[in-house]
Design an enzyme around this catalytic site. Structure first.
Site, PDB file in Angstrom:
ATOM      1  N   GLU A 131       0.792  -1.339  -0.066  1.00  0.00           N
ATOM      2  CA  GLU A 131      -0.086   0.056  -0.036  1.00  0.00           C
ATOM      3  C   GLU A 131       1.122   1.238   0.191  1.00  0.00           C
ATOM      4  OE1 GLU A 131      -0.955   3.466   1.232  1.00  0.00           O
ATOM      5  OE2 GLU A 131      -1.654   1.906   3.267  1.00  0.00           O
ATOM      6  N   CYS A 147      -0.990   8.618   4.071  1.00  0.00           N
ATOM      7  CA  CYS A 147      -1.465   7.987   2.764  1.00  0.00           C
ATOM      8  C   CYS A 147      -2.866   8.236   1.887  1.00  0.00           C
ATOM      9  CB  CYS A 147      -1.072   6.300   2.726  1.00  0.00           C
ATOM     10  SG  CYS A 147      -1.893   5.909   3.216  1.00  0.00           S
TER      11      CYS A 147
END
Ligand code: UN1
Length: 493
Positions: free
Chosen positions: A251, A285
């Protein structure tokens, strides 16, 4: 009591030392410890760490391979019990954990508390999932797995990756980010105290070179990674070059947009955008990077947003009043400032308020009005929110241009028109869509947080799917026949 414990710890703690080469010093390349500093008070040393040497990594991988059969044979119920024990220990030691989250990672107290809770939730979640998925015979694990985690969630993601890999029966080689080894070491100690054998969980601090060595080691059977896109690409190449080809579950980042339509409530948009863009000083993120406003309501929302930004307190995260703490390092701050300067050089209007403290790696949150999504140089990992005006009739074009940026992590939709919400949701390719709420703070459990395309190896990076990806047995979801071919995008209402 957690806050009291935090202040107690901050006063009483001696700088902990990370004895990195847990497997013995490397005679060829003795590890040199270097000091770690509080990002809010860069003159305050909080401890030391030494990167693991090549020999440490090789020895740890060898040990993990030797441990693999015993850990795979440990009944699922016992593994799960150890993870539940670990959750209890994380709660019991929350004062020390909060102290390190604030002083090593620059987290504000609310963010630090949320992170301890997330780590606890991950332990319970994977324990419960493993019990439910595998009540009988345990599946065949992959084998030794490297877990490479980021500094922005140095406890939650560090523990979450480890918990998933251990629950599935894999020995873990855990490499925390170079910026946050102390909190990771404490978490590792608690996991060991919870009963997890030392050979099944090994701690390997260091920077990218340690991650690269782990990925290249032939004993490693898979890598769990959260971090930057270039690092993910390098790990992917190393894994693909190995024999056998090993999986990467990654990720990375995103250029996450919130698409606001003319029916959205301005006050709610401002509140949600503010939290999504500036919580954790934008160092998530999932954070909102690009707020897309329809021309007819843009001026009003931008004015409200500016006023709300004036109220934000930037300061020492140990202070209860601080909304935003520092950036993680001098280099991180310089990168954000450089990106802002590049946007200013292109004639983009930048508003910054309020003033941030001078000492420490603080940055005042910034609003940048841009005229095209392509102005953004990729992900700017800090408290910078870009705003873009668009014409209502050009919404499909806007979505196509956002898609063309290549990322697919989070997307927010702010609208009171159900058909528009449905259509936009169907058109976008992102891991997580949030409607009429902030777009950070994914919940452990039913939300399998993950990104598509440049943002990661897919939304199956979480939830029960992650456990299936960490064993060799077939994923039952993969047996469901593939969906019918995609239908063309319906027209927007
Ligand atoms: C990250 O920032 O690397 O949903 C991922 C959230 C967090 C994201 C963590 N769980 O905001």
């Amino acid at each position: 009591d957690a806050v009291a414990a935090l202040h107690g710890d901050m006063a009483a703690d001696r700088p902990p030392t990370v004895a990195a080469p847990l497997l013995g010093a490397d005679p060829c390349m003795p590890a040199v410890a270097h000091a770690l500093f509080n990002p809010a008070r860069p003159y305050e040393a909080i401890g030391e760490m030494a990167a693991s040497s090549a020999r440490d990594v090789a020895a740890a991988c060898h040990t993990a391979a030797g441990e693999a059969a015993a850990w795979a044979a440990t009944p699922v119920a016992r593994r799960a019990q150890m993870l539940d024990n670990a959750a209890a220990l994380l709660i019991a030691r929350r004062g020390a954990l909060l102290s390190l989250l604030v002083r090593e990672a620059g987290k504000t107290l609310p963010a630090a508390l949320a992170e301890v809770r997330e780590a606890v939730d991950f332990c319970h979640y994977y324990a419960r999932q493993a019990r439910q998925l595998w009540p009988g015979a345990a599946p065949t694990p992959l084998g030794p797995v490297a877990a490479i985690s980021p500094w922005n969630f140095p406890l939650a993601i560090f523990v979450g990756q480890i918990a998933a890999a251990l629950a599935a029966g894999n020995p873990v080689l855990a490499k925390p980010a170079a910026e946050t080894p102390l909190i990771a070491r404490l978490a590792t100690e608690l996991l060991h105290e919870a009963g997890i054998p030392r050979g099944a969980l090994q701690y390997l601090p260091g920077g990218g070179e340690v991650g690269a060595r782990l990925s290249a080691d032939p004993h490693i059977r898979g890598v769990l990674f959260t971090g930057s896109l270039p690092a993910a690409q390098a790990i992917h190449a190393a894994l693909a070059a190995g024999d056998p080809v090993r999986p990467l579950i990654a990720e990375t980042g995103g250029v996450n947009a919130m698409v606001v339509d003319g029916s959205a409530l301005a006050e709610q948009v401002v509140r949600d955008a503010l939290v999504s863009a500036f919580d954790s000083a934008g160092q998530r993120c999932s954070a909102l990077r690009l707020l897309c406003l329809p021309e007819e309501t843009a001026d009003g929302i931008i004015a409200l947003l500016g006023d709300a930004m004036d109220e934000l307190q930037v300061g020492d995260p140990a202070e209860l009043a601080s909304d935003l703490g520092p950036l993680i390092s001098h280099g991180a701050k310089a990168n954000v400032e450089q990106a802002l300067q590049a946007l200013a050089d292109q004639g983009m209007r930048i508003t910054r308020a309020p003033l941030a403290p001078r000492d420490g790696h603080f940055l005042a949150p910034a609003l940048v009005e841009i005229d095209a999504p392509e102005r953004l140089p990729g992900e700017i990992f800090g408290p910078v929110l870009a705003v873009l005006r668009y014409r209502r009739t050009e919404l499909p074009l806007l979505l196509a241009r956002l898609d063309a940026l290549g990322y697919g992590l989070t997307l927010g939709i702010a609208s009171r028109c159900p058909s528009l919400i449905k259509t936009v949701t169907q058109m976008v390719r992102v891991g997580n869509v949030y409607v009429n709420r902030n777009q950070i703070g994914a919940v452990v459990g039913h939300q399998p947080f993950g990104g598509e395309r440049l943002s990661g190896t897919g939304p199956k990076a979480g939830g029960p799917w992650l456990l299936w990806r960490l064993v060799r047995d077939a994923d039952p979801c993969a047996l469901i026949p593939a969906a019918a071919p995609a239908v063309p995008h319906p027209a927007l209402p």
